[in-house]
Each structure stands twice: as C-alpha cells, then as structure tokens.
Enzyme design. Sequence first.
Site, PDB file in Angstrom:
ATOM      1  N   CYS A 118      16.938  42.202  44.714  1.00  0.00           N
ATOM      2  CA  CYS A 118      16.618  42.145  46.151  1.00  0.00           C
ATOM      3  C   CYS A 118      17.185  40.881  46.795  1.00  0.00           C
ATOM      4  O   CYS A 118      17.527  40.874  47.977  1.00  0.00           O
ATOM      5  CB  CYS A 118      15.110  42.227  46.376  1.00  0.00           C
ATOM      6  SG  CYS A 118      14.163  40.983  45.469  1.00  0.00           S
ATOM      7  N   HIS A 421       9.654  38.832  46.311  1.00  0.00           N
ATOM      8  CA  HIS A 421      10.550  39.886  46.790  1.00  0.00           C
ATOM      9  C   HIS A 421      11.240  39.426  48.063  1.00  0.00           C
ATOM     10  O   HIS A 421      10.636  38.728  48.885  1.00  0.00           O
ATOM     11  CB  HIS A 421       9.723  41.157  47.049  1.00  0.00           C
ATOM     12  CG  HIS A 421      10.525  42.335  47.492  1.00  0.00           C
ATOM     13  ND1 HIS A 421      11.553  42.838  46.725  1.00  0.00           N
ATOM     14  CD2 HIS A 421      10.464  43.106  48.611  1.00  0.00           C
ATOM     15  CE1 HIS A 421      12.077  43.888  47.362  1.00  0.00           C
ATOM     16  NE2 HIS A 421      11.435  44.058  48.509  1.00  0.00           N
TER      17      HIS A 421
END
Length: 470
Positions: A118, A421
């Site tokens: 990510c 994330h």
Amino acid sequence: RYVNGHAKKHYEDAQISMTNHKKTEKQEKVQHTVCMDCSSYSTYCYRCDDFVVNDTKLGLVQKVREHLQNLENSAFTSDRHRKRKLLENSSLNSKLLKVNGSTTALCATGLRNLGNTCFMNAILQSLSNIQQFCCYFKELPAVELRNGKTAGRRTYHTRSQGDNNVSLVEEFRKTLCALWQGSQTAFSPESLFYVVWKIMPNFRGYQQQDAHEFMRYLLDHLHLELQGGFNGVSRSVILQESSNLSASNKCCINGASTVVTAIFGGILQNEVNCLICGTESRKFDPFLDLSLDIPSQFRNKRTKNQESGPMCTLRDCLRSFTDLEELDETELYMCHKCKKKQKSTKKFWIQKLPKVLCLHLKRFHWTAYLRNKVDTYVEFPLRGLDMKCYLLEPENSGPESCLYDLVAVVVHHGSGVGSGHYTAYAAHEGRWFHFNDSTVTLTDEETVGKAKAYILFYVERQAKPGAEKL
C-alpha cells in the site's frame, strides 16, 4: 483494516469482554484475535499489527483455509457466481456518476496490493494525478528490453530472476498508462514491483515500508535513469525537446536536469551565523521535497475537534522549518574565521520554488527504544497555499507565482512506521478520489480536509491567460 476498521472493532470488543470476565490462569496468557481475508486467505493479527505467517500447533489456520477452499469448490459455487455477478454489476453502476445531468464513468483504476504494498500504491496514485509529470512519462515511446529470439514474447517475471536488463522508467510508464483507463478491475503493478526489488534492495520483502522513503528512492532512481538513458537512447533528448519544461525552470541535481528536477526541484539557501565572531556562511541546496517537523507544542492534539490548545496548521510547520534556530551542542559549526567549532544560528530560505511542492510531515520519530508516531491533526489549505513569506527574494516573484493548490495527499493509518496502512486522496479533473489499494471511491473536499496528512503535493497555480508571468 484501518480505514473502515470493521474487523478491528471485533478485536476491540473481544478485548473488552475478556477484561470483564474473571481470568483463570489459562486466560492470563496473551490472546491473539485474528481475522482472515476470505479471498486471499491471508491472516491478520490486530494485537501484533501484522500479517500472520505461522500457524498453531494443531494447524488451525490451515484448517480454516481448507474449509473456505472447500466451500468455494462445493455445490454453492454456482450460487456464489450468481451473487458475484450481481456485485460486479452493482459496482459498475456505482462507478457511474452524474456530471451536469449526464452520466459518466468513474474511470479511476485501483492498484492491487501485492502484500503490504500500500505504501507504493499510495505514492503511484498520487504521482499519476500530477498532470505535467504523469503526461511526460505516458508520452515516452515504449522501450523493447528484449531482442533476438525473445523479442515480442511475453515473459513472466519472478523476483529471483537474475535479469539485469530492467528499466524502472519503462515499468513506471506502463503503470501510469494503466491508470485512468476506466478499467473495472484493479491493475497489478507486479512488473514494476519486480524492478523495484531489483534496483532498490531496501524494499525487498513483504513488510510494510515508509511511503516517503519509497517516494524519494523512486524519484532519485527515475532521475538517474533518465539521465543515463538505455538501449543507446537518452531520455534527456525528449526532455530537451519538451516545450513545457524550459531551461529556466530546471533545477539540477548531480549536474543534470530531468523531468523529475524540472517538476519537483527547488533550491534552499542554508544560512549559518557564528555567534562568536558574526561570520555568515551561505550554502545553496537543491531539494525535491521539504521534510517538516510538527512543532512539539502541538504533539498531543490528535483530532481536529479536540479543544485543548490551538490547532496546528501547515503554516506552523513551515514557520518551524524556516525560522531562525540556535544549533545545539551536537551541531556546532566549524567557523573558518575562528578556526574552530562555535555556537551558531541556522536559517533556511527558499531561493527557488518548484512547480510541484512536496511537503512531508515528520510523523515518525525515534525514542530510546522504538519509533513513535506523532498522530497530531495538521490543518492544511486545499487552495491558495502562499509561499511568498518563505522566499529569499519575494519582491522578484509575480502576484500569483507563489500560490499553490493541493493535488494529492498520502495518509498513514495506524500506529507505527513498520505497520499500519497507506491510502491517498487525489484531485482529477475537478473531482476528489480516495485510493485505497484496489478500491477507488469518489469523495469530497470536506473529507480530504479532515485527513491526517503524511505527504502533501501542491501544484503551482498557473497565471491567468493574458497575464505576463515573471
């Protein structure tokens, strides 16, 4: 797992119920509540804040995987296909939106997560929305890296291959071309990630990486490759022919200019004054981004609506970066007049602003044993960031040449640099999108403004037509 936090809520509820019950000796052992992705079968632990690679002694994780696999292959398959078809149709409909009364496609394409990638996806989506930068790469001619018997044949890369004939520029170009095609399925940047592994050893493996560090490595390697050229063709020839990037706008790093320095390159003046004899030393440093500290007085303010104390703004961070500061005992300046290290003051001025101003907020800092995250909300403008007061010679700038508008924001969700994330918000043709790996959704300016920014990309505001730009 961090943006909507559905499974995380289950974990938190489980922790509350455990503390409410009287613990037996067996229960005092640390409990790890895990969740599993029903498509990829990857298992995640919220207590460890990481993916699970091992199993229990009884092989319980593998048993769950096999059970899910059996369900997938069972008599329910046809029913699942029917439901999936309905979901695909509904997702197609959700990708249509009304603009001025007519229906248009969402056209944004997500990037598949290849295992904690990510950090890369958020940077790629941000760069793909910086029009001048993105268009340059998309207009480059394709480079055939194979010849002879292998020419034209499709190759499947594995990261253990000993192939040195790789091009970051070429794979970056292909990835940018794949985005904004209106594809309903997410693009897999597998070939680009293979090249990243080959030329950037720091990013080998599947652990979470720092998005800012990746961006700097990516831009530096693109800059180096564009200078050197490959297959006998120098990419800088194309740069020289580009009418949009005049010589006056170039900022050279390592003695050469490319599209990277032409778009992101600026120049800082570092001014150091000896406090003993008053000798002044000036040094000019090229930069591709500015790393800004979040001032210590704001570090406990975590949300936008928290009442205690004033709100931290981007201007506070910029002021902290450019204000006069006295260097501490570990940073004593070697004064050429005094002939020894002396106490001194330091101040930064911006000598030349870039076309795209990239601002990195230093959210991660080291303590004695670990790296902590500063979770403070920093207010930032979506339009009209005025950089004039930080310039060395503001009088030489035009009225609008120092104004910048936001084009993309990278956000880190979670607590630590090695976990969490990354997602990105970016503006495309007047609309804001949220890029969360494979998922792309339309969003609004209010949502973007509430984000806890990690990296901000501001584009120089263009002078109005007819106005002479200085």
